[in-house]
Design an enzyme around this catalytic site. Structure first.
Site, PDB file in Angstrom:
ATOM      1  N   CYS A  56       0.831  -1.208   0.000  1.00 12.58           N
ATOM      2  CA  CYS A  56       0.000   0.000   0.000  1.00 12.58           C
ATOM      3  C   CYS A  56       0.872   1.268   0.000  1.00 12.58           C
ATOM      4  O   CYS A  56       1.502   1.564  -1.001  1.00 12.58           O
ATOM      5  CB  CYS A  56      -0.976  -0.065   1.157  1.00 12.58           C
ATOM      6  SG  CYS A  56      -2.469   0.863   0.837  1.00 12.58           S
ATOM      7  N   HIS A 112      -3.378  -5.206   1.575  1.00 14.57           N
ATOM      8  CA  HIS A 112      -2.719  -5.423   2.871  1.00 14.57           C
ATOM      9  C   HIS A 112      -2.751  -6.899   3.262  1.00 14.57           C
ATOM     10  O   HIS A 112      -3.627  -7.299   4.051  1.00 14.57           O
ATOM     11  CB  HIS A 112      -3.448  -4.628   3.963  1.00 14.57           C
ATOM     12  CG  HIS A 112      -3.241  -3.160   3.900  1.00 14.57           C
ATOM     13  ND1 HIS A 112      -2.177  -2.524   4.497  1.00 14.57           N
ATOM     14  CD2 HIS A 112      -3.974  -2.193   3.316  1.00 14.57           C
ATOM     15  CE1 HIS A 112      -2.260  -1.226   4.295  1.00 14.57           C
ATOM     16  NE2 HIS A 112      -3.340  -0.998   3.571  1.00 14.57           N
ATOM     17  N   GLU A 157      -1.028  -8.333   5.376  1.00 11.98           N
ATOM     18  CA  GLU A 157      -0.750  -8.437   6.824  1.00 11.98           C
ATOM     19  C   GLU A 157      -1.999  -8.238   7.674  1.00 11.98           C
ATOM     20  O   GLU A 157      -1.976  -8.480   8.874  1.00 11.98           O
ATOM     21  CB  GLU A 157       0.340  -7.419   7.212  1.00 11.98           C
ATOM     22  CG  GLU A 157      -0.093  -5.963   7.275  1.00 11.98           C
ATOM     23  CD  GLU A 157      -0.268  -5.311   5.897  1.00 11.98           C
ATOM     24  OE1 GLU A 157      -0.123  -5.996   4.870  1.00 11.98           O
ATOM     25  OE2 GLU A 157      -0.580  -4.106   5.873  1.00 11.98           O
TER      26      GLU A 157
HETATM   27  N1  GLN Z   1      -3.457   6.407   0.595  1.00 13.45           N
HETATM   28  C1  GLN Z   1      -2.319   6.167   1.427  1.00 13.45           C
HETATM   29  C2  GLN Z   1      -1.128   6.975   0.945  1.00 13.45           C
HETATM   30  O1  GLN Z   1      -1.234   7.691   0.016  1.00 13.45           O
HETATM   31  C3  GLN Z   1      -1.954   4.704   1.482  1.00 13.45           C
HETATM   32  C4  GLN Z   1      -3.014   3.937   2.219  1.00 13.45           C
HETATM   33  C5  GLN Z   1      -2.520   2.731   2.934  1.00 13.45           C
HETATM   34  O2  GLN Z   1      -1.314   2.471   3.040  1.00 13.45           O
HETATM   35  N2  GLN Z   1      -3.435   1.987   3.496  1.00 13.45           N
HETATM   36  O3  GLN Z   1      -0.082   6.872   1.525  1.00 13.45           O
END
Ligand code: GLN
Length: 191
Positions: A78, A174, A176
């Site tokens: 992410c 994610h 995890e």
């Molecule tokens: N939208 C977040 C960002 O720009 C990332 C979201 C996440 O890691 N769950 O960093």
């Protein structure tokens, strides 16, 4: 095997727990010297701009770039994926990234927090795994050296969600945050 979890911001604990679950002792990384002797590193989800800021203030930014150039195995999930990407679309104007993974990601590309969702993903060599997407970046394009290990269509066309370019892996979801350890195992098996 020594695997670190970048522990500046985000869901660090969940990655550490996942590594323990698969029998790997995790080192949390907050300072440059903690990168020494690592075989792999996980860059967690959270807020990419906050993590980028803390990479600068902690002195980790450059040393980590050097370890990446030396081929350190890395899994970014992410926000971690955003930090690894060559191109960040809809990022903050001053947003920087390591450009270690030849993909273009669109920050919050699946919508805002309320548009977060869970789905099933078919991962090459693994099968169906749960995918949790939280303000996730959407991978809009990948370079020729990037292997796509899973894709998902959220009504906006098929987009890669798990990718790998050599030692550098990125997931827009994610792994995890589930009980399924197989994505972590897949990454660890590659080290
Ligand atoms: N939208 C977040 C960002 O720009 C990332 C979201 C996440 O890691 N769950 O960093």
């Amino acid at each position: 095997m020594r695997v670190g979890v970048l522990a500046l911001q985000g869901d660090v604990r969940e990655h550490v727990a996942m590594l323990h679950e698969v029998g790997v002792t995790a080192t949390t990384v907050q300072r440059p010297e903690q990168l020494d002797n690592l075989d792999g590193l996980i860059m967690p989800g959270g807020e990419s701009t906050a993590i980028a800021h803390l990479l600068g203030t902690s002195g980790l930014r450059e040393p980590l770039a050097q370890r990446m150039a030396q081929g350190l195995a890395i899994l970014g999930t992410c926000a971690g994926l955003i930090l690894l990407s060559t191109t960040v679309i809809d990022g903050r104007l001053d947003q920087w990234s390591y450009a270690a993974l030849d993909v273009a990601v669109r920050r919050n590309g699946y919508g805002r927090q309320t548009a977060s969702f869970e789905t099933e993903l078919d991962v090459v060599g693994v099968g169906m795994v749960p995918g949790v997407f939280i303000r996730a970046p959407r991978i809009d394009s990948v370079g020729p050296g990037v292997d796509v290990l899973a894709r998902h269509d959220h009504g906006d066309g098929l987009h890669p969600v798990l990718v790998r370019q050599g030692a550098v892996w990125g997931a827009s979801f994610h792994p995890e945050l589930t009980k399924d350890t197989r994505v972590h195992r897949l990454f660890l098996d590659s080290i």
